[in-house]
Design a protein around this motif. Sequence first.
Motif, short mmCIF file in Angstrom:
data_model
loop_
_atom_site.label_atom_id
_atom_site.label_comp_id
_atom_site.label_asym_id
_atom_site.label_seq_id
_atom_site.Cartn_x
_atom_site.Cartn_y
_atom_site.Cartn_z
N ALA A 162 0.83 -1.21 0.00
CA ALA A 162 0.00 0.00 0.00
C ALA A 162 0.86 1.26 0.00
N THR A 163 1.91 1.28 0.81
CA THR A 163 2.80 2.44 0.84
C THR A 163 3.58 2.54 -0.47
N LEU A 164 4.00 1.41 -1.01
CA LEU A 164 4.67 1.42 -2.31
C LEU A 164 3.76 2.02 -3.37
N ASP A 165 2.49 1.63 -3.37
CA ASP A 165 1.54 2.17 -4.34
C ASP A 165 1.41 3.68 -4.19
N ALA A 166 1.35 4.17 -2.96
CA ALA A 166 1.24 5.61 -2.73
C ALA A 166 2.46 6.34 -3.30
N LEU A 167 3.63 5.78 -3.10
CA LEU A 167 4.86 6.39 -3.62
C LEU A 167 4.89 6.36 -5.14
N LEU A 168 4.48 5.25 -5.72
CA LEU A 168 4.47 5.15 -7.19
C LEU A 168 3.48 6.13 -7.80
N ARG A 169 2.33 6.33 -7.15
CA ARG A 169 1.36 7.32 -7.65
C ARG A 169 1.94 8.73 -7.65
N HIS A 170 2.93 8.95 -6.78
CA HIS A 170 3.56 10.27 -6.70
C HIS A 170 4.94 10.26 -7.38
N HIS A 171 5.08 9.38 -8.36
CA HIS A 171 6.22 9.37 -9.27
C HIS A 171 7.56 9.07 -8.58
N ALA A 172 7.53 8.16 -7.63
CA ALA A 172 8.78 7.74 -7.00
C ALA A 172 9.66 7.03 -8.03
N ASP A 173 10.96 7.25 -7.94
CA ASP A 173 11.93 6.62 -8.83
C ASP A 173 12.05 5.14 -8.48
N VAL A 174 11.65 4.26 -9.39
CA VAL A 174 11.66 2.83 -9.09
C VAL A 174 13.07 2.28 -9.00
N MET A 175 14.07 3.03 -9.47
CA MET A 175 15.44 2.55 -9.45
C MET A 175 16.27 3.16 -8.31
N ALA A 176 15.63 3.88 -7.41
CA ALA A 176 16.37 4.55 -6.33
C ALA A 176 17.04 3.54 -5.41
N ARG A 177 18.24 3.87 -4.98
CA ARG A 177 18.96 3.10 -3.97
C ARG A 177 19.23 4.00 -2.78
N GLU A 178 19.32 3.40 -1.59
CA GLU A 178 19.66 4.20 -0.41
C GLU A 178 21.14 4.53 -0.36
N ALA A 179 21.96 3.76 -1.03
CA ALA A 179 23.40 4.00 -1.13
C ALA A 179 23.89 3.20 -2.33
N ARG A 192 13.16 -11.35 -1.45
CA ARG A 192 12.13 -11.70 -0.47
C ARG A 192 10.97 -12.47 -1.09
N GLY A 193 11.00 -12.63 -2.41
CA GLY A 193 9.93 -13.38 -3.06
C GLY A 193 8.59 -12.68 -3.02
N ASN A 194 8.61 -11.35 -3.01
CA ASN A 194 7.37 -10.59 -2.90
C ASN A 194 6.82 -10.34 -4.31
N THR A 195 5.95 -11.23 -4.74
CA THR A 195 5.43 -11.20 -6.11
C THR A 195 4.73 -9.88 -6.42
N ALA A 196 3.90 -9.39 -5.51
CA ALA A 196 3.11 -8.18 -5.77
C ALA A 196 4.01 -6.98 -6.00
N ILE A 197 5.05 -6.84 -5.18
CA ILE A 197 5.94 -5.68 -5.32
C ILE A 197 6.81 -5.81 -6.56
N VAL A 198 7.32 -7.01 -6.83
CA VAL A 198 8.11 -7.21 -8.05
C VAL A 198 7.27 -6.84 -9.27
N GLN A 199 6.04 -7.32 -9.30
CA GLN A 199 5.14 -7.03 -10.43
C GLN A 199 4.95 -5.53 -10.60
N ARG A 200 4.67 -4.83 -9.51
CA ARG A 200 4.43 -3.39 -9.58
C ARG A 200 5.67 -2.64 -10.07
N LEU A 201 6.82 -3.00 -9.55
CA LEU A 201 8.04 -2.29 -9.94
C LEU A 201 8.36 -2.51 -11.42
N LEU A 202 8.21 -3.73 -11.88
CA LEU A 202 8.44 -3.99 -13.30
C LEU A 202 7.43 -3.25 -14.16
N ASP A 203 6.18 -3.23 -13.74
CA ASP A 203 5.14 -2.53 -14.50
C ASP A 203 5.38 -1.03 -14.55
#
Length: 255
Positions: A162-179, A192-203
């Motif tokens: 849900a938080t990932l979706d909120a960030l993506l709606r506000h144009h978060a950079d999907v390739m951002a790294r913390e360092a 982590r095998g998180n299918t939903a998040i992998v799918q969203r990031l690729l999309d």
Amino acid sequence: MSYRFVALAFGLLLATSATASDGLPLANTCRTARATVSVDSLVGQLATSPEHASLLADAGDGRLDLVRRKLSAMRLDEATRWRQSAMMFAVQAGQSDMVAGLLDDGADANATALLPGYKEAFLNHALGPAMRKAFARNDMLNDHDTTIGPALPIAASCGDVATLDALLRHHADVMAREAPNISDALTTAVIRGNTAIVQRLLDHGADACADDRHMHQRQPEIKRSFHTLAELGQRAGLPASLTTRLTCSAVASAH
């Protein structure tokens, strides 16, 4: 040991201490470590003013209207700084509605934020002298304001769709790294095998070859072979439809 795993180890250490004593919250944890933390405990722990600590506590508890009222009473420059901090704190706390609301109000989905460290009394309580020295040597003591973010990798690390979706709606950079040498959001979600998040990031345009290229470039430095992102996805149990999208043939043939 990478910075990411050092940070995780420190977080787990503090989590153990906090749970065993006062139930104090942690600055770098996901929602599960904050669920039973009271606002008063948070205000007493963080090395900042009671006003700013209570703002962060309210953000972590999802009190959007109250956070907005407190920010509106601040000077513009102060409100801008603390809106960003409150948004990042809400990301860590899994408060997706708070995150979305503060992004609507002007917080930046792609910027970092300053979060306060811990008070001396808490660190003395949570860590023995030897541990304090060890973490201080590695700049991991968290006794001062620390730059956190961007937010998207944190949400991915927490598995928070849900938080990932909120960030993506506000144009978060999907390739951002913390360092530079810390995994991006896609790699974290794959491991982590998180299918939903992998799918969203690729999309949303995440580059499935980025981590493979990164590891391939570092191969002379690390002096060992590495598993491609598609291989990591297979190990984590991702469906074939996703591991196919994660395959980077140019790098896979070279490692």
